[in-house]
Design a protein around this motif. Structure first.
Motif, short mmCIF file in Angstrom:
data_model
loop_
_atom_site.label_atom_id
_atom_site.label_comp_id
_atom_site.label_asym_id
_atom_site.label_seq_id
_atom_site.Cartn_x
_atom_site.Cartn_y
_atom_site.Cartn_z
N ASN A 103 43.13 37.76 43.64
CA ASN A 103 44.34 37.98 42.84
C ASN A 103 45.54 37.19 43.35
O ASN A 103 46.68 37.65 43.28
CB ASN A 103 44.66 39.50 42.78
CG ASN A 103 43.45 40.31 42.36
OD1 ASN A 103 42.72 39.91 41.45
ND2 ASN A 103 43.21 41.42 43.03
N VAL A 104 45.27 36.02 43.89
CA VAL A 104 46.34 35.09 44.27
C VAL A 104 46.29 33.93 43.28
O VAL A 104 45.24 33.34 43.08
CB VAL A 104 46.13 34.57 45.71
CG1 VAL A 104 47.12 33.44 46.02
CG2 VAL A 104 46.29 35.71 46.71
N SER A 145 35.39 44.96 47.61
CA SER A 145 35.30 46.39 47.86
C SER A 145 36.53 47.14 47.32
O SER A 145 36.48 48.35 47.12
CB SER A 145 35.14 46.66 49.35
OG SER A 145 36.22 46.10 50.05
N SER A 146 37.63 46.42 47.11
CA SER A 146 38.83 47.13 46.64
C SER A 146 38.88 47.19 45.12
O SER A 146 39.87 47.64 44.55
CB SER A 146 40.08 46.45 47.18
OG SER A 146 40.07 45.08 46.84
N GLY A 147 37.80 46.76 44.45
CA GLY A 147 37.77 46.90 43.00
C GLY A 147 37.70 45.55 42.30
O GLY A 147 37.42 44.53 42.93
N PRO A 148 37.95 45.55 41.00
CA PRO A 148 37.89 44.30 40.25
C PRO A 148 38.82 43.27 40.88
O PRO A 148 39.90 43.61 41.36
CB PRO A 148 38.40 44.70 38.86
CG PRO A 148 38.21 46.17 38.79
CD PRO A 148 38.33 46.69 40.19
N ALA A 149 38.39 42.04 40.89
CA ALA A 149 39.17 41.02 41.58
C ALA A 149 38.96 39.68 40.90
O ALA A 149 37.95 39.44 40.25
CB ALA A 149 38.76 40.93 43.05
N SER A 150 39.96 38.82 41.08
CA SER A 150 39.94 37.51 40.46
C SER A 150 40.25 36.47 41.54
O SER A 150 41.21 36.62 42.29
CB SER A 150 41.00 37.47 39.36
OG SER A 150 40.90 36.28 38.64
N PHE A 151 39.41 35.44 41.63
CA PHE A 151 39.60 34.39 42.64
C PHE A 151 39.80 33.07 41.92
O PHE A 151 38.96 32.64 41.12
CB PHE A 151 38.38 34.31 43.57
CG PHE A 151 38.18 35.53 44.44
CD1 PHE A 151 37.58 36.67 43.93
CD2 PHE A 151 38.58 35.52 45.76
CE1 PHE A 151 37.40 37.80 44.73
CE2 PHE A 151 38.40 36.63 46.58
CZ PHE A 151 37.81 37.78 46.05
N LEU A 169 37.24 32.87 39.00
CA LEU A 169 35.99 33.62 39.17
C LEU A 169 36.37 35.09 39.17
O LEU A 169 37.04 35.57 40.10
CB LEU A 169 35.32 33.22 40.50
CG LEU A 169 34.14 34.05 40.97
CD1 LEU A 169 33.02 34.08 39.94
CD2 LEU A 169 33.63 33.52 42.31
N ASN A 170 35.98 35.79 38.11
CA ASN A 170 36.38 37.19 37.94
C ASN A 170 35.22 38.13 38.25
O ASN A 170 34.10 37.93 37.77
CB ASN A 170 36.84 37.43 36.50
CG ASN A 170 38.06 36.60 36.14
OD1 ASN A 170 39.03 36.56 36.90
ND2 ASN A 170 38.01 35.92 35.00
N PHE A 171 35.50 39.13 39.06
CA PHE A 171 34.50 40.16 39.35
C PHE A 171 34.84 41.40 38.54
O PHE A 171 35.96 41.92 38.62
CB PHE A 171 34.46 40.49 40.84
CG PHE A 171 33.86 39.38 41.67
CD1 PHE A 171 32.48 39.29 41.83
CD2 PHE A 171 34.67 38.42 42.26
CE1 PHE A 171 31.92 38.27 42.57
CE2 PHE A 171 34.11 37.39 43.01
CZ PHE A 171 32.74 37.32 43.15
N THR A 172 33.88 41.88 37.76
CA THR A 172 34.11 43.03 36.90
C THR A 172 33.89 44.33 37.67
O THR A 172 33.32 44.33 38.76
CB THR A 172 33.18 42.98 35.69
OG1 THR A 172 31.84 42.87 36.17
CG2 THR A 172 33.48 41.77 34.82
#
Ligand SMILES: [Cu+2]
Length: 343
Positions: A103-104, A145-151, A169-172
């Motif tokens: 999320n940066v 581990s902290s939830g949905p994330a976007s790189f 790259l999005n993690f659902t």
């Protein structure tokens, strides 16, 4: 010989016998560490632990002279490893450089030097340089581990990022799921009867492969509510009011299998039973611990038979010392004291 002199002689002999008693006792204690070691013999695990389904998220991304990534957005289940095949389809150099922190978002107003400084300071999850026409791979695991994330990923070749060469790259939220193994026996048991799963995300899909180790048919029926303990007398009524999360029929016949697949919404302890009449009453149930630590595993099986032999051996050694001592006390003849050296 007077009674007094016999008494004195006997007491002298008993004093001289003391080293032999000590030696026999020491020999006897040799067995004790072995007994202690046997108490910690490894035992087969009685708890089934969930492991992630082997599902790598695979992508194929082209790096073009537009300059751009195609596709620009990738989506993977949280927690799954990612494998990206990269192909430079243009005539310029490009890089696939992935931000290490979730999320940066980099600013397109940054200069190439500022972009370089960012990655020097913060590192990258992947950094692949591709000459025109070249292919490469970016294989990575992101901590989600902290939830949905976007790189974010960018090309750090000067001014390509600023010209639009970036993607995400999005993690659902839903993880890749967990897998467990369970067995049924003709002894009317689930083996193991404790299953554990520690999902990183909820809801989580869990797949249990149930194998029939015996010949009788069974069911794997899982309560939908956590922390509810059923009894052989109430489970039929309970399941009429609260449909089970899954009720998988385990076919009769050794080696037959069935998948019990279900989704768990939150942590808790979920009981599973066999619904075949009489089986639950005979002890055919178990508990699935989701995000909850199960109680300590049962004590290891007794090694009493082995222990008994070692203790008996130790006792025999002690007995030999005692007999030698008594014989010597009455005969008046002693072997040299152990450890006394030569006179
Ligand atoms: Cu059964």
């Amino acid at each position: 010989m007077s009674d007094r002199s016999v008494l004195r002689r006997t007491s002298t002999h008993l004093r001289r016998a003391v080293p032999w008693f000590v030696a026999a006792a020491l020999l006897a204690t040799v067995g004790l560490p072995s007994v202690a070691a046997l108490g910690t013999l490894p035992v087969a695990p009685m708890i089934g632990v969930a492991h992630p389904l082997a599902s790598t998220a695979s992508f194929s991304v082209n790096l073009t002279d537009q300059p751009a990534f195609s596709p620009q957005y990738l989506s993977a289940p949280a927690g799954s490893p990612v494998s990206i095949q990269l192909t430079n389809t243009g005539n310029l150099n490009h890089t696939f450089t992935l931000v290490a922190q979730p999320n940066v978002v980099l600013s397109p107003s940054w200069s190439p030097a500022q972009v370089d400084r960012f990655f020097q300071t913060n590192g990258s999850l992947a950094n692949v340089s591709l000459a025109p026409g070249a292919s490469g791979w970016a294989n990575l695991s992101a901590n989600t581990s902290s939830g949905p994330a976007s790189f974010e990923f960018v090309s750090v070749v000067p001014y390509q990022f600023q010209a639009g060469m970036f993607g995400f790259l999005n993690f659902t939220a839903t993880g890749p799921g967990l897998q467990l193994s369970e067995n049924t026996t003709d002894g009317l048991q689930f083996v193991p009867n404790v299953l554990t799963a520690a999902p990183a995300h909820y809801p989580v899909s869990i797949d249990v492969l149930v194998t029939n180790e015996g010949s009788f048919g069974h069911t794997f029926t899982l309560a939908s509510q956590s922390n509810v303990t059923l009894s052989p007398g109430n489970f039929t009524t309970y399941f009429q009011q609260h449909a089970p999360l899954v009720s998988a029929t385990v076919p009769s016949g050794g080696g037959s299998t069935v998948w019990a697949n279900f989704t768990i919404k939150g942590p808790g302890v979920y009981q599973y039973i066999c619904e075949i009449p009489g089986h639950f009453a005979s002890g055919m149930d178990g508990f699935l611990y989701v995000g909850v630590t199960p109680p300590a595993p049962p004590a290891p099986p007794s090694t009493a038979i082995v222990d008994t032999w070692i203790l008996a051996g130790s006792a025999a050694l002690l007995g030999v010392g005692v007999v030698l001592t008594l014989v010597a006390a009455y005969s008046g003849r002693f072997p040299r004291s152990p450890g006394s050296g030569h006179h």
